[in-house]
Design a protein around this motif. Structure first.
Motif, PDB file in Angstrom:
ATOM      1  N   GLN A  73       0.820  -1.206   0.000  1.00 20.75           N
ATOM      2  CA  GLN A  73       0.000   0.000   0.000  1.00 20.75           C
ATOM      3  C   GLN A  73       0.855   1.257   0.000  1.00 20.75           C
ATOM      4  OE1 GLN A  73      -2.466  -0.434   3.521  1.00 20.75           O
ATOM      5  NE2 GLN A  73      -4.176  -1.208   2.326  1.00 20.75           N
ATOM      6  N   TRP A  74       0.436   2.247  -0.757  1.00 17.56           N
ATOM      7  CA  TRP A  74       0.983   3.593  -0.628  1.00 17.56           C
ATOM      8  C   TRP A  74       0.005   4.598  -1.232  1.00 17.56           C
ATOM      9  CZ3 TRP A  74       1.349   5.409  -5.513  1.00 17.56           C
ATOM     10  CH2 TRP A  74       1.822   4.590  -6.525  1.00 17.56           C
TER      11      TRP A  74
ATOM     12  N   ILE B 165       9.176  12.186  -7.038  1.00 21.07           N
ATOM     13  CA  ILE B 165       9.930  11.055  -6.509  1.00 21.07           C
ATOM     14  C   ILE B 165       9.017  10.174  -5.664  1.00 21.07           C
ATOM     15  CG2 ILE B 165      10.668  12.189  -4.386  1.00 21.07           C
ATOM     16  CD1 ILE B 165      13.044  10.091  -6.501  1.00 21.07           C
ATOM     17  N   MET B 166       9.277   8.863  -5.677  1.00 23.95           N
ATOM     18  CA  MET B 166       8.495   7.925  -4.873  1.00 23.95           C
ATOM     19  C   MET B 166       9.470   7.000  -4.139  1.00 23.95           C
ATOM     20  SD  MET B 166       5.557   7.020  -7.702  1.00 23.95           S
ATOM     21  CE  MET B 166       4.509   6.127  -6.576  1.00 23.95           C
ATOM     22  N   GLU B 167       9.309   6.946  -2.830  1.00 24.10           N
ATOM     23  CA  GLU B 167      10.175   6.101  -1.993  1.00 24.10           C
ATOM     24  C   GLU B 167       9.290   5.240  -1.098  1.00 24.10           C
ATOM     25  OE1 GLU B 167      13.824   9.332  -1.722  1.00 24.10           O
ATOM     26  OE2 GLU B 167      11.970   9.614  -0.612  1.00 24.10           O
ATOM     27  N   GLU B 168       8.557   4.341  -1.739  1.00 27.39           N
ATOM     28  CA  GLU B 168       7.569   3.526  -1.038  1.00 27.39           C
ATOM     29  C   GLU B 168       8.174   2.204  -0.589  1.00 27.39           C
ATOM     30  OE1 GLU B 168       5.058   5.158  -0.374  1.00 27.39           O
ATOM     31  OE2 GLU B 168       5.116   6.724  -1.894  1.00 27.39           O
ATOM     32  N   SER B 169       7.452   1.533   0.313  1.00 22.88           N
ATOM     33  CA  SER B 169       7.970   0.323   0.936  1.00 22.88           C
ATOM     34  C   SER B 169       8.169  -0.812  -0.067  1.00 22.88           C
ATOM     35  CB  SER B 169       7.038  -0.134   2.060  1.00 22.88           C
ATOM     36  OG  SER B 169       5.713  -0.313   1.578  1.00 22.88           O
ATOM     37  N   ASP B 170       7.337  -0.886  -1.121  1.00 21.77           N
ATOM     38  CA  ASP B 170       7.503  -1.985  -2.067  1.00 21.77           C
ATOM     39  C   ASP B 170       8.658  -1.754  -3.034  1.00 21.77           C
ATOM     40  OD1 ASP B 170       6.447  -0.042  -3.678  1.00 21.77           O
ATOM     41  OD2 ASP B 170       4.679  -1.167  -4.282  1.00 21.77           O
ATOM     42  N   ALA B 171       9.170  -0.517  -3.097  1.00 22.91           N
ATOM     43  CA  ALA B 171      10.406  -0.175  -3.820  1.00 22.91           C
ATOM     44  C   ALA B 171      10.379  -0.571  -5.295  1.00 22.91           C
ATOM     45  CB  ALA B 171      11.620  -0.811  -3.134  1.00 22.91           C
TER      46      ALA B 171
ATOM     47  N   LYS C 197      -5.768  18.717  -9.154  1.00 18.97           N
ATOM     48  CA  LYS C 197      -5.310  17.939  -8.008  1.00 18.97           C
ATOM     49  C   LYS C 197      -5.240  16.479  -8.414  1.00 18.97           C
ATOM     50  CE  LYS C 197      -6.577  16.663  -3.278  1.00 18.97           C
ATOM     51  NZ  LYS C 197      -7.596  16.816  -2.203  1.00 18.97           N
ATOM     52  N   LEU C 198      -4.132  15.831  -8.076  1.00 18.21           N
ATOM     53  CA  LEU C 198      -3.904  14.444  -8.467  1.00 18.21           C
ATOM     54  C   LEU C 198      -3.603  13.613  -7.232  1.00 18.21           C
ATOM     55  CD1 LEU C 198      -3.216  12.167 -10.551  1.00 18.21           C
ATOM     56  CD2 LEU C 198      -0.882  13.097 -10.578  1.00 18.21           C
ATOM     57  N   SER C 199      -4.236  12.453  -7.133  1.00 18.78           N
ATOM     58  CA  SER C 199      -3.921  11.521  -6.056  1.00 18.78           C
ATOM     59  C   SER C 199      -3.974  10.094  -6.591  1.00 18.78           C
ATOM     60  CB  SER C 199      -4.874  11.688  -4.872  1.00 18.78           C
ATOM     61  OG  SER C 199      -6.191  11.321  -5.235  1.00 18.78           O
ATOM     62  N   ILE C 200      -3.148   9.245  -5.998  1.00 18.43           N
ATOM     63  CA  ILE C 200      -3.102   7.837  -6.381  1.00 18.43           C
ATOM     64  C   ILE C 200      -3.127   7.001  -5.110  1.00 18.43           C
ATOM     65  CG2 ILE C 200      -1.816   6.010  -7.552  1.00 18.43           C
ATOM     66  CD1 ILE C 200      -0.450   8.175  -9.218  1.00 18.43           C
ATOM     67  N   VAL C 201      -4.043   6.045  -5.051  1.00 17.47           N
ATOM     68  CA  VAL C 201      -4.100   5.084  -3.954  1.00 17.47           C
ATOM     69  C   VAL C 201      -3.770   3.719  -4.542  1.00 17.47           C
ATOM     70  CG1 VAL C 201      -5.513   4.019  -2.172  1.00 17.47           C
ATOM     71  CG2 VAL C 201      -5.824   6.442  -2.724  1.00 17.47           C
ATOM     72  N   LYS C 202      -2.664   3.124  -4.062  1.00 15.45           N
ATOM     73  CA  LYS C 202      -2.190   1.875  -4.626  1.00 15.45           C
ATOM     74  C   LYS C 202      -2.319   0.753  -3.610  1.00 15.45           C
ATOM     75  CE  LYS C 202       1.288  -1.196  -5.768  1.00 15.45           C
ATOM     76  NZ  LYS C 202       2.004  -2.156  -4.892  1.00 15.45           N
ATOM     77  N   ASN C 203      -2.657  -0.419  -4.081  1.00 14.04           N
ATOM     78  CA  ASN C 203      -2.677  -1.606  -3.236  1.00 14.04           C
ATOM     79  C   ASN C 203      -2.143  -2.789  -4.034  1.00 14.04           C
ATOM     80  OD1 ASN C 203      -5.105  -2.967  -4.572  1.00 14.04           O
ATOM     81  ND2 ASN C 203      -6.018  -1.033  -3.883  1.00 14.04           N
ATOM     82  N   MET C 204      -2.266  -3.968  -3.485  1.00 13.47           N
ATOM     83  CA  MET C 204      -1.720  -5.159  -4.126  1.00 13.47           C
ATOM     84  C   MET C 204      -2.317  -5.415  -5.500  1.00 13.47           C
ATOM     85  SD  MET C 204      -1.952  -9.112  -2.784  1.00 13.47           S
ATOM     86  CE  MET C 204      -1.034  -8.797  -1.289  1.00 13.47           C
ATOM     87  N   PHE C 205      -3.563  -4.995  -5.726  1.00 10.99           N
ATOM     88  CA  PHE C 205      -4.271  -5.358  -6.946  1.00 10.99           C
ATOM     89  C   PHE C 205      -4.367  -4.234  -7.963  1.00 10.99           C
ATOM     90  CE2 PHE C 205      -6.018  -7.655  -3.302  1.00 10.99           C
ATOM     91  CZ  PHE C 205      -5.750  -8.970  -3.677  1.00 10.99           C
ATOM     92  N   ASN C 206      -4.488  -2.996  -7.512  1.00 11.65           N
ATOM     93  CA  ASN C 206      -4.756  -1.925  -8.461  1.00 11.65           C
ATOM     94  C   ASN C 206      -4.291  -0.573  -7.950  1.00 11.65           C
ATOM     95  OD1 ASN C 206      -7.131  -0.795  -6.829  1.00 11.65           O
ATOM     96  ND2 ASN C 206      -7.831  -2.884  -7.250  1.00 11.65           N
ATOM     97  N   TRP C 207      -4.241   0.364  -8.886  1.00  9.57           N
ATOM     98  CA  TRP C 207      -4.086   1.784  -8.575  1.00  9.57           C
ATOM     99  C   TRP C 207      -5.439   2.444  -8.842  1.00  9.57           C
ATOM    100  CZ3 TRP C 207       0.932   4.470 -10.648  1.00  9.57           C
ATOM    101  CH2 TRP C 207       2.055   3.697 -10.337  1.00  9.57           C
TER     102      TRP C 207
END
Length: 410
Positions: free
Chosen positions: A113-114, A243-249, A286-296
């Protein structure tokens, strides 16, 4: 002199009231719209819409035409969106073992998730052209606060400065200039994105776009420069980088080009992949993205509507789209019949204070005509040199001119 003074007072009154009256109206009659919460279900492959409480809190799926196809209870929604409501499902022993061949575990769901967001005011603000640089390979495991900053000197070279002593670090300046020159960086910096904080899993330094729109990955490792020029077609000219520095890298960042197309940069091989989300101008939307294991789920707040776009998390293919136009509120309609325009000094899109005319409305002509007729009746018998300009000013500026003209009896 007295006539000039009266004209000045009336003009000042029009300017002040064109700001104050719409502002006061917005305070007394606030107009706001809350978007529903929308997520893509990996269970039934559709958008699940949860309306806000003030609209009844209905929960339903939408079909390909954006029409409500079926209503659900909260319990149904939990099962349709396990990537979001997994804690609730675990509490009732309803979390599935797998979906679409992917094993479902709490750690895996959390790790994937991020959330990303971008506001126009963050891009349109004017900031100091001094950039903090973190150490990406600190001596200890934890990230440390930056000890150096850099700036662009004379649009021809990069210069590093030690924060503690406020002196030029000649060694770092020389090393970074050499690698910037070797990679063909064209000054000045068009866009630079970094997340300067120790509250993140790792540091990837900066994503930079040079004056030609070329994309570079720049960071400092053990005090030494690291720089990669990201290959891309010549037709893509980078405008904004994130830049994106998320846990899934997996992803390094997001790119918006001059044509308002969006791309994602994957770390593996620095692959640049276009996202099928249409045109997005981050300077206006305004732009937002919610990501999970299956989709953005990409959410874009445009001028006239909010759009949601679901993408597959693995290959970024388009899963579905949904759009909601902004409703016309009664208080906004009423305002369009009262105020011919409004004067503002600030905007939600930037951090600059300057006069701006907006909200021009032809609907206000009806009130303007009524006020102009009243003005003619009140000033009946006066000289045509006063009567005609007063009526004309009221016809054009409406209530903004009517009030100061009545108060000054001109």
């Amino acid at each position: 002199m007295k006539k000039a003074y009266s004209i000045f007072l009336i003009a000042a009154g029009i300017i002040i009231l064109s700001w104050f009256l719409p502002w006061l109206y917005s305070i007394i009659f606030p107009a706001s719209v809350n978007d529903p919460f929308i997520a893509w279900s990996p269970v039934n492959d559709s958008f699940i819409v949860s309306e806000p409480a003030e609209k009844g809190g209905a929960i339903y799926a939408v079909d390909e035409l954006g029409e409500a196809s079926r209503k659900y209870s909260k319990e149904d929604r939990d099962s349709l969106l396990p990537q979001i409501y997994f804690n609730q499902l675990v509490a009732h022993d309803k979390l599935p073992d797998s979906i679409d061949g992917k094993e479902i575990t709490i750690p895996a769901l959390k790790h994937s998730q991020w959330v990303f967001s971008s506001l126009p005011r963050d891009l349109n603000k004017v900031g100091a052209k001094v950039y903090l640089m973190m150490e990406s390979m600190p001596a200890r495991f934890e990230l440390e606060d930056p000890e150096v900053v850099f700036r662009i000197k004379d649009n021809s070279r990069i210069e590093f400065i030690d924060i503690a002593t406020n002196t030029v670090n000649a060694n770092k300046t020389k090393r970074f200039n050499e690698i910037f020159t070797r990679n063909g960086f064209k000054y000045p910096i068009k866009s630079a994105s970094a997340d300067i904080t120790t509250r993140k899993p790792y540091d990837e330094g900066y994503l930079m776009a040079d004056d030609n729109g070329e994309i570079y990955h720049v960071k400092m490792q053990a005090g030494r420069p690291f720089m990669v020029k990201i290959n891309k077609p010549d037709s893509i000219i980078a405008r904004h980088l994130f830049i994106m520095e998320e846990s899934d890298a997996r992803q390094l960042g997001i790119v918006s080009d001059e044509n308002h197309n969006m791309y994602v940069i994957e770390k593996d091989g620095y692959k640049l992949i276009q996202l099928p989300v249409g045109k997005i101008d981050p300077e206006k939307s305004k732009l937002s993205i919610v990501k999970n294991m299956f989709n953005w789920v990409v959410k874009i707040n445009d001028d006239n509507a909010t759009r949601w776009i679901a993408l597959d998390s693995d290959d970024y293919s388009l899963l579905g789209q949904y759009s909601l136009p902004y409703p016309t509120l009664a208080v906004e309609t009423a305002a369009s019949y009262i105020f011919p325009f409004e004067l503002t000094f600030t905007s939600v899109s930037d951090c600059v204070a300057k006069p701006r005319l907006s909200g021009f409305s032809i609907n206000a002509i009806y009130l303007n005509i009524i006020l102009a007729v009243i003005m003619l009746l009140l000033l009946k018998g006066r000289s045509s040199k006063i009567l005609i300009p007063s009526a004309a000013a009221t016809l054009i500026f409406g209530i903004f001119a009517f009030i100061p003209l009545i108060l000054t009896k001109e």
